[in-house]
Design a protein around this motif. Sequence first.
Motif: not given
Length: 393
Positions: A179-206
């Motif tokens: 983040s930002p993503h290499n090689p695509t250059g995508t800049v993850h937004d706050a909504e996407e990153l919050s969704a990452v955090a929620a999903l990681a918490d659900r599955y116990g992934v760090r």
Amino acid sequence: MDPEPRATPDDDTNPLRRLSLDDLRLRTSMKWRTYPDDVLPLWVAEMDVPLAVPVAEAITDAVALGDTGYPAGTAYARALADFARARWDWDGLAVERTAIVPDVMLGIVEVLKLLTGPGDPVVVNCPVYPPFYQFVTHMDRRVVEAPLGAAGRIDFASLERAFRHAAADGGRAAYLLCSPHNPTGTVHDAEELSAVAALADRYGVRVVADEIHAPVVALDAGFVPYLSVPGAENGLSLMSASKAWNLAGLKAALAVAGPAAADELARIPEEVSHGPSHLGIIAHTAALRDGGHWLDAVRAGVDDNRRLLAGLLAERLPGVRYRPAAGTYLAWLDCRPLGLGDDPAAAFLERGRVALSPGTSFGTGGAGHVRLNLATSPELLTEAVRRMAVALT
């Protein structure tokens, strides 16, 4: 200290326009010594720029003093905290929750050692930076791929499948977020990153975020630190001034912990802090504190080059699919319509004498693609596309 000092005359010009090809060929770094002199290198992530004046002065002053010993102190972390506050409106980078590490990838290795054990899974969003595969497998962890969506953004159905698979083994799982993503250059937004955090918490992934390209986003774009979003309190981030100020040869990076991961970060062995270069830390600190105007000039130059590349491809290589992105100074080119096979970089090198990064090294989804480094002069970028077109004739 104010991270936005008064500009100098050198700061007011585009650093990407200031060095000729003859100047650049005097360099002895990987970018300029891997291929013969008739090859135009637009591959590895080195920028064709002079050093920012504040960085050059800081290094010169240190050498004049003989200040070339072992690294110490928190100046780097304090400079990064000030930069994050000024640039990203983020007050949450606590100096006491940081550790100096040799560079971002070696820092990732040390953090993954804290969070996972041998044989444990590490999820990545492919196609992705090739060292993610190399370092993770070398440290005896397993890569689990979660391919990006068609638009180059996180595909949350794919990510959930990868998390479910990783968690099912009963081991300790991590997600290496670029983040930002290499090689695509995508800049993850706050909504996407919050969704990452929620999903990681659900599955116990760090979550471990590689944010080395964070300062290099388009002038009209904003970067969101992963640790700034709700739910990311047990995440860790690796940050550095390396990419934004072209300091790869001056090794230094910072590992940053969220509040719930501070105790884990504190377990990094003391000897890891001996790995960064003292001159590197001096250079990175100067860049973050005093190199803001220079950085913005680079960002403006990269913005111009994104537009230039889009126009050049439309004119000379209309079959190439290119989606200008908001982050990094790298362009991800889909060359599959050209009929050059899985590794078009080989054809561009052999027939056009231009070196690009082969997409096949970026994992699933990379075949038929190349990565092009935009951090060069408009003249060299124009010549590169001309050579790529010649490779098709």
